[in-house]
Design a protein around this motif. Structure first.
Motif, PDB file in Angstrom:
ATOM      1  N   LEU A   1       0.821  -1.207   0.000  1.00  0.00           N
ATOM      2  CA  LEU A   1       0.000   0.000   0.000  1.00  0.00           C
ATOM      3  C   LEU A   1       0.861   1.265   0.000  1.00  0.00           C
ATOM      4  O   LEU A   1       0.438   2.313  -0.459  1.00  0.00           O
ATOM      5  N   SER A   2       2.078   1.161   0.521  1.00  0.00           N
ATOM      6  CA  SER A   2       2.917   2.352   0.624  1.00  0.00           C
ATOM      7  C   SER A   2       3.670   2.657  -0.660  1.00  0.00           C
ATOM      8  O   SER A   2       3.939   3.805  -0.963  1.00  0.00           O
ATOM      9  N   ASN A   3       4.048   1.627  -1.406  1.00  0.00           N
ATOM     10  CA  ASN A   3       4.816   1.913  -2.615  1.00  0.00           C
ATOM     11  C   ASN A   3       4.496   1.019  -3.800  1.00  0.00           C
ATOM     12  O   ASN A   3       5.194   1.043  -4.794  1.00  0.00           O
ATOM     13  N   GLY A   4       3.455   0.208  -3.684  1.00  0.00           N
ATOM     14  CA  GLY A   4       3.122  -0.695  -4.799  1.00  0.00           C
ATOM     15  C   GLY A   4       2.617   0.078  -6.012  1.00  0.00           C
ATOM     16  O   GLY A   4       1.934   1.084  -5.882  1.00  0.00           O
ATOM     17  N   ASP A   5       2.964  -0.422  -7.185  1.00  0.00           N
ATOM     18  CA  ASP A   5       2.584   0.264  -8.428  1.00  0.00           C
ATOM     19  C   ASP A   5       1.079   0.403  -8.590  1.00  0.00           C
ATOM     20  O   ASP A   5       0.575   1.425  -9.036  1.00  0.00           O
ATOM     21  N   GLU A   6       0.380  -0.677  -8.240  1.00  0.00           N
ATOM     22  CA  GLU A   6      -1.050  -0.714  -8.546  1.00  0.00           C
ATOM     23  C   GLU A   6      -1.781   0.456  -7.871  1.00  0.00           C
ATOM     24  O   GLU A   6      -2.506   1.216  -8.512  1.00  0.00           O
ATOM     25  N   LEU A   7      -1.564   0.596  -6.565  1.00  0.00           N
ATOM     26  CA  LEU A   7      -2.247   1.668  -5.839  1.00  0.00           C
ATOM     27  C   LEU A   7      -1.681   3.026  -6.238  1.00  0.00           C
ATOM     28  O   LEU A   7      -2.431   3.996  -6.436  1.00  0.00           O
ATOM     29  N   THR A   8      -0.351   3.104  -6.360  1.00  0.00           N
ATOM     30  CA  THR A   8       0.275   4.380  -6.722  1.00  0.00           C
ATOM     31  C   THR A   8      -0.296   4.918  -8.031  1.00  0.00           C
ATOM     32  O   THR A   8      -0.649   6.093  -8.120  1.00  0.00           O
ATOM     33  N   ASN A   9      -0.412   4.036  -9.028  1.00  0.00           N
ATOM     34  CA  ASN A   9      -0.936   4.480 -10.323  1.00  0.00           C
ATOM     35  C   ASN A   9      -2.373   4.970 -10.221  1.00  0.00           C
ATOM     36  O   ASN A   9      -2.745   5.967 -10.839  1.00  0.00           O
ATOM     37  N   MET A  10      -3.162   4.276  -9.430  1.00  0.00           N
ATOM     38  CA  MET A  10      -4.564   4.695  -9.298  1.00  0.00           C
ATOM     39  C   MET A  10      -4.646   6.051  -8.610  1.00  0.00           C
ATOM     40  O   MET A  10      -5.438   6.916  -9.005  1.00  0.00           O
ATOM     41  N   ILE A  11      -3.826   6.226  -7.600  1.00  0.00           N
ATOM     42  CA  ILE A  11      -3.852   7.508  -6.877  1.00  0.00           C
ATOM     43  C   ILE A  11      -3.399   8.639  -7.795  1.00  0.00           C
ATOM     44  O   ILE A  11      -3.971   9.735  -7.788  1.00  0.00           O
ATOM     45  N   GLN A  12      -2.409   8.358  -8.629  1.00  0.00           N
ATOM     46  CA  GLN A  12      -1.943   9.396  -9.557  1.00  0.00           C
ATOM     47  C   GLN A  12      -3.048   9.813 -10.519  1.00  0.00           C
ATOM     48  O   GLN A  12      -3.281  10.996 -10.748  1.00  0.00           O
ATOM     49  N   LYS A  13      -3.764   8.826 -11.029  1.00  0.00           N
ATOM     50  CA  LYS A  13      -4.860   9.162 -11.946  1.00  0.00           C
ATOM     51  C   LYS A  13      -5.959   9.938 -11.236  1.00  0.00           C
ATOM     52  O   LYS A  13      -6.514  10.891 -11.776  1.00  0.00           O
ATOM     53  N   GLY A  14      -6.242   9.501 -10.005  1.00  0.00           N
ATOM     54  CA  GLY A  14      -7.271  10.185  -9.220  1.00  0.00           C
ATOM     55  C   GLY A  14      -6.883  11.630  -8.953  1.00  0.00           C
ATOM     56  O   GLY A  14      -7.713  12.548  -9.083  1.00  0.00           O
ATOM     57  N   ALA A  15      -5.627  11.848  -8.612  1.00  0.00           N
ATOM     58  CA  ALA A  15      -5.177  13.197  -8.283  1.00  0.00           C
ATOM     59  C   ALA A  15      -5.289  14.110  -9.500  1.00  0.00           C
ATOM     60  O   ALA A  15      -5.670  15.278  -9.387  1.00  0.00           O
ATOM     61  N   GLU A  16      -4.976  13.546 -10.668  1.00  0.00           N
ATOM     62  CA  GLU A  16      -5.118  14.322 -11.897  1.00  0.00           C
ATOM     63  C   GLU A  16      -6.553  14.812 -12.068  1.00  0.00           C
ATOM     64  O   GLU A  16      -6.812  15.975 -12.352  1.00  0.00           O
ATOM     65  N   LYS A  17      -7.468  13.892 -11.828  1.00  0.00           N
ATOM     66  CA  LYS A  17      -8.883  14.210 -11.961  1.00  0.00           C
ATOM     67  C   LYS A  17      -9.263  15.345 -10.992  1.00  0.00           C
ATOM     68  O   LYS A  17      -9.890  16.331 -11.381  1.00  0.00           O
ATOM     69  N   TYR A  18      -8.854  15.201  -9.731  1.00  0.00           N
ATOM     70  CA  TYR A  18      -9.221  16.220  -8.738  1.00  0.00           C
ATOM     71  C   TYR A  18      -8.525  17.547  -9.027  1.00  0.00           C
ATOM     72  O   TYR A  18      -9.092  18.614  -8.798  1.00  0.00           O
TER      73      TYR A  18
END
Lengths: 483, 642
Positions: free
Chosen positions: B566-583
């Motif tokens: 959860l702290s550095n895995g690609d899967e979650l990191t990528n989703m958070i990056q996309k989410g942040a772009e949206k926000y």
């Protein structure tokens, strides 16, 4: 490096997620380390306790002994040659030990055979069909699938019972096996697990050694400063947040504790152990024969820094690598190029660092191979060769294309085992079965556990019944293997 | 004539027949004696005071079956006439008769004991428990509903009002609206509540709004189905990929399961279709066929026995599949009895993988419910079994499922562990009431969930289990326990918050759903839910299991390896990056409030808001938003259903 002792284990339990708490995640484990009637017996009672760390080098897919560590009668390729004449497709070479010869292509290993024991009489079960996934499950857990509970991997038992040597390094690390986008991945996952012991003791999976460091670093592109700020912000939210009502719940505590552990690991200098780019280039190249070779280098770095159990695999992918169903000779040649130099270098490096005495390097495979016989004498297993022929017609026919269970080579370097020692014999002619000191998975595991200071009949209660580290607690230690 | 009345008639007849005739009968003319129902009350009344609860007068202990049989004289299985116990309870010698004080045993009681001994001294399921201990009843029981004197109409609360008063327990206060809506959404349909629904719910002044919300959620057939799909996939070890599928050794039941949940199939019918299946629901019963030889205790017939017993009856047949169980009273013949119902071939008993030269006889586990005719053909046996399993007298069937649902909703079962239904519930009345309620309401699981979710018990603030123990270390109920989000709940939430996730179900699943099914387009939930796709690395690390075995509980705690993912895995990191772009593109001036409402279903407090603002700063960039998203996702408050 600290030596293994009970104090270490307690330290780990204090600073890291505790075994008891992890166990409570699975309501069914009710369990101290033993059956009710011998609850007080220390787990190391009566063991050899000669090693702190195991590095298991896994020859995935079934390494043919007769092409590697148990040379038999050699016939070079020749069109029209009856295959029954062929036992090995490589000539034997001398090693530094007088009575041990191995196959051509293992010249580097030939020079270090005086550092370990070669077992030639490792036999495995005939389960009807000879299947990689079931045999690998058996070899890694000590139990033949299916089981009514998820059986833990050898490394998970070590992690559970011994903890890490250094608590900044995960106790159980698995290098080289991809668990996604490969054939039989679900079957592979079934034993790459801590099973009923709970996720805390499962493998830290690093399929690509050269990328391992990214697993212990902040996400790509995040500076250490930002990583630190993010965590501080997170902590403030927890501390000053509105969420107070269920303070002290075990779930909440486990989240905070595990996040803290993870953060510590991700910002710890111990993370450097995962970084192969820090290795001097010249030394790196000695290992750089491929993913497996680099995995050996990573294993050495992690062992130096306090991992408990490391597995490095040549990787199981159906019909690739050691899984030869045709073109056996060419494939075995390539595989030996990949493993020979790194393994020898690993042994030498450990020795040079004074670590070989307490580090046990094990080389093993789920079964061996033969050119003609599937399984063993009397087996009704389905023939799985893809290059069936009675006489050699083309090169793809030349090699060990069938699964053989009645002999197999295992090597044990360091960790208190005899040096320059040969254990077990196999028949010179077909069927090349083990004729002396046959040793199956259960006793082999008992011996490995004993070397690590774990009784073969240590058990944990799952669903109120004991589950033992070796099948039904029946593993017998082969004392003769120890130096 | 019912089994019970035949039994009473038979026992009265025998009471007047000299014992030697009764014992000489080869074929018992009467149904087997039930230990729980008939024998234990007698021993408890007349014997337990001196021979259990730590006492063993005269060297005889009834603390377990083993201890009772230990001296080889007191009770001889199969031979009442030689058992000293019978001699003593019937003796007229004042120096030796038992019990020495109190009432003598009646003729009927003695007759029951004789039959019990002659039939082999069947003990209770928890074979290690003494005669004075708790014996889980099999038949349903209809407890008297307490009067509504505390102003809480829900039957669960009426029982609990008595429980709280009797045990002097102060229950937790009722949780606030935002806690409730988040809990109800996650528990019933597995999703976070949409922001607008949270707002309107909190503002709504209708005193019945919670009940209405529960009904509204239960009426959402699709989201209900796709949430409970994971629960049932775990229990029925159904998956979209895994061992056995590659060569036809295992079959999915996804289409049947999806449809059954969607139409809220009555649970008795649901179970019948699983144990006596048509092809579409056959994958559970037929289990996993492993290539090559397997241990005799793991052949498909015994998988059937184990899985059916565990899932529907809370009985562990795993030990007894290999040898008579050491931890309870289930024996090899019980395990094979169930297996033989399913078996298409004659099954030979194997003890620890060694053949015993004895053929398995199809039989049901609870004699008091009824028996299987071993002479009929398989299809009839299966039908008989399905009927016995779901028989109105089989209270174990209903108790097991209501306990499982209660545990999912409340974070802890009435009986724990949920797979050991022989254990004592912390409130027998609630368990028994709910079991009868389910049967009375056409086995409608949604009605059951509705009843639980509309109780005050469910609506209370959550209390950690380890803080719900009395001074003796026993569990006391004060409110629901917090539950960790399942892997699917967590991933669904992340997908909806960040606008990520797959856009179509897994191939095996799309065949299971109707042509009308469309990916979700409103952005309030994930486009396709995680239960509908094969497990990912992230899901697996968060506890979505490999379903080779039946799984009835998920891990409740976060491990270090998971925290790393959860702290550095690609899967979650990528989703958070996309989410942040949206926000970031939204330019929301109240981003802090938006995220709290979306993720935690509440406004930030006056302490939290400045913290978030300070971190985000004016016109926050993508990085800052990513960090806030990550921090909120990893908060214990987010990862738990409180």
């Amino acid at each position: 490096m600290k030596n293994h002792n009970q104090t270490n284990r307690r330290d780990f339990l204090k600073t890291s997620a505790s075994a008891a708490l992890a166990a409570s995640a699975m309501p069914y484990i009710t369990a101290p380390l033993a059956r009710a009637d011998d609850e007080q017996r220390p787990i190391g009672e009566g063991t050899k306790s000669t090693a702190d760390t195991i590095i298991l080098l896994w020859m995935a897919g079934g390494m043919a002994s007769t092409e590697t560590f148990d040379p038999k009668h050699y016939e070079p390729f020749e069109v029209g040659l009856p295959v029954e004449k062929i036992y090995s497709t490589f000539p034997a070479i001398d090693t530094v030990v007088d009575n041990i010869k191995i196959c051509e292509g293992l010249e580097h290993m030939a020079k270090v055979m005086d550092r370990g024991t070669l077992i030639r009489s490792h036999t495995v079960a005939d389960l009807g069909d000879i299947l990689h996934s079931r045999h690998q499950y058996h070899w890694h857990t000590g139990y033949v699938p299916p089981q009514t509970v998820a059986a833990p991997h050898l490394g998970a038992w070590m992690a559970k019972l011994l903890g890490p040597v250094n608590d900044a390094i995960p106790a159980f690390i698995d290098i080289g096996q991809r668990l996604e986008d490969v054939g039989e991945k679900e079957e592979l996952k079934a034993f790459h697990t801590a099973g009923f012991l709970g996720g805390e003791f499962g493998p830290f999976v690093l399929p690509h050694p050269e990328q391992a460091v990214s697993a212990v670093q902040p996400p790509e592109g995040m500076t250490p400063k930002r990583f630190e700020n993010r965590y501080k912000f997170y902590q403030r939210l927890i501390e000053q947040g509105a969420f107070g009502e269920v303070k002290g719940s075990e779930q909440r505590d486990s989240i905070i504790r595990s996040m803290d552990n993870a953060h510590r690991l991700l910002s710890s200098p111990a993370g450097k152990a995962f970084d192969l780019s820090l290795e001097p280039k010249e030394h790196f190249e000695k290992y750089n024969t491929g993913r497996f070779g680099r995995g050996c280098l990573l294993a050495r770095r992690l062992a130096e820094n306090g991992a408990r159990f490391i597995e490095v695999t040549t990787e199981y992918v159906p019909f690739l690598h050691w899984d030869t169903h045709e073109n056996g000779h060419e494939t075995a040649k390539r595989m030996k190029q990949e493993i020979d130099r790194p393994i020898a270098q690993l042994i030498l490096d450990l020795e040079e660092r004074g670590m070989l005495d307490r580090t046990l390097v094990v080389i093993a495979s789920e079964f061996s191979r033969d050119m003609i016989m599937e399984g063993g004498p009397g087996s009704d297993a389905k023939d799985q060769s893809r290059a069936k022929t009675d006489v050699l017609k083309e090169m793809k026919h030349y090699g060990m294309h069938r699964h053989f269970t009645q002999h197999g080579s295992v090597l044990l370097f360091g960790g208190g085992f005899k040096k320059g020692h040969l254990y077990g014999e196999t028949a010179p002619e077909r069927p090349c079965i083990a004729t002396k000191d046959a040793i199956g998975v259960t006793d082999l595991h008992a011996t490995l556990y004993s070397a690590m200071g774990i009784r073969p009949d240590v058990s944990l209660n799952i669903e109120k019944r004991p589950f033992y580290v070796t099948e039904d607690g029946k593993g017998v230690v082969r004392e003769a293997l120890f130096g | 004539m019912s089994v019970l009345s035949r039994f009473i008639l038979a026992s009265l007849l025998i009471a007047v027949i000299p014992a030697r005739f009764a014992a000489a009968e080869d074929e018992p003319a009467h149904p087997p004696v039930s230990f729980a129902e008939h024998v234990q009350p007698i021993l408890q009344n007349h014997c337990a005071k001196c021979h259990d609860n730590g006492k063993a007068k005269g060297g005889l202990s009834m603390k377990s079956r083993a201890s009772l049989l230990e001296d080889g004289e007191a009770v001889i299985p199969g031979d009442a006439s030689k058992s000293k116990l019978i001699a003593l309870v019937t003796s007229n010698d004042p120096d030796e008769y038992m019990p020495p004080k109190g009432d003598r045993l009646s003729d009927k009681e003695v007759a029951i004991l004789r039959m019990w001994i002659d039939q082999g001294v069947k003990w209770n399921e928890a074979g290690a428990a003494g005669v004075g201990g708790y014996i889980a009843p099999i038949k349903p029981r209809r407890p008297t509903l307490p009067a509504n004197e505390f102003g809480v109409p829900n039957p669960i609360d009426r029982f609990l009002a008595v429980y709280f008063q009797k045990n002097n327990i102060k229950p937790a206060p009722i949780a606030d609206d935002s806690t409730f809506i988040r809990r109800a959404y996650l528990d019933i349909i597995g999703l976070l509540p949409p922001v607008e629904r949270t707002r309107s719910f909190i503002e709504d002044s209708d005193p019945l709004k919670r009940e209405k919300l529960v009904r509204e959620l239960l009426a959402n057939d699709r989201e209900y189905t796709e949430h409970w799909l994971s629960f049932w996939n775990d229990h029925l070890r159904n998956d979209y990929a895994g061992t056995g599928y590659i060569d036809g050794g295992r079959r999915q039941i996804t289409a049947w399961l999806y449809e059954s949940l969607y139409e809220n199939k009555p649970f008795d019918q649901f179970a019948r279709e699983l144990v006596n299946p048509a092809p579409a629901s056959g994958g559970f019963a037929s289990g996993i066929k492993w290539r090559g030889r397997v241990n005799a205790s793991q052949v498909r017939e015994l998988q059937y026995s184990q899985n059916v017993a565990q899932v529907f009856l809370g009985i562990n047949m795993k030990c007894a599949s290999c040898h008579d169980s050491f931890i309870d009273d289930w024996s090899l013949s019980d395990a094979y009895g169930l297996a033989a119902i399913w078996s298409e071939r004659e099954l030979e008993l194997h003890r620890c993988d060694k053949p015993m030269g004895e053929k398995a006889v199809p039989q049901f586990v609870f004699a008091e419910v009824g028996s299987i005719d071993a002479t009929v053909e398989r299809s009839q046996r299966l039908e008989q079994f399905a009927n016995l399993l779901t028989h109105e007298n089989n209270g174990r069937f209903t108790r097991t499922i209501v306990n499982r649902i209660w545990a999912r909703m409340m974070g802890r079962g009435l009986v724990e562990p949920v797979d050991v239904m022989a254990n004592e519930p912390w409130n027998e009345d609630v368990l028994d009431f709910l079991a009868v309620f389910l049967a009375d309401n056409d086995y409608d699981l949604k009605r059951l969930i509705e009843l639980i979710a509309t109780s005050q018990a469910y609506q209370r603030q959550s209390i950690a289990v380890d803080q719900s123990l009395n001074k003796d270390g026993q569990f006391i109920f004060r409110g629901p326990a917090p539950k960790r989000l399942t892997a699917e709940q967590f991933v669904d939430a992340v997908w909806s918050i960040t606008g990520t996730g797959p856009d179509k179900p897994n191939a095996g699943v799309s065949e299971a759903i109707s042509k009308q099914w469309q990916p979700r387009a409103d952005g309030e939930g994930p486009t396709v839910r995680s239960s509908m796709v094969v497990s990912s690395l992230l899901m697996r690390s968060l506890g979505r299991p490999n379903r080779e075995q039946v799984i009835t509980t998920r891990p409740n705690e976060l491990t270090t390896l998971e925290a790393l993912t959860l702290s550095n895995g690609d899967e979650l990191t990528n989703m958070i990056q996309k989410g942040a772009e949206k926000y970031a593109n939204d330019n929301d001036a109240h981003l802090g409030e938006t995220l709290f409402l979306r993720m935690l279903s509440r406004q930030p407090t006056k302490d939290e808001l400045p913290m978030v603002h300070a971190y985000l700063g004016e016109n926050p960039g993508k990085d800052k938003i990513e960090d806030v998203l990550w921090s909120l996702l990893l908060l214990p408050e987010f990862q738990l259903v409180n």
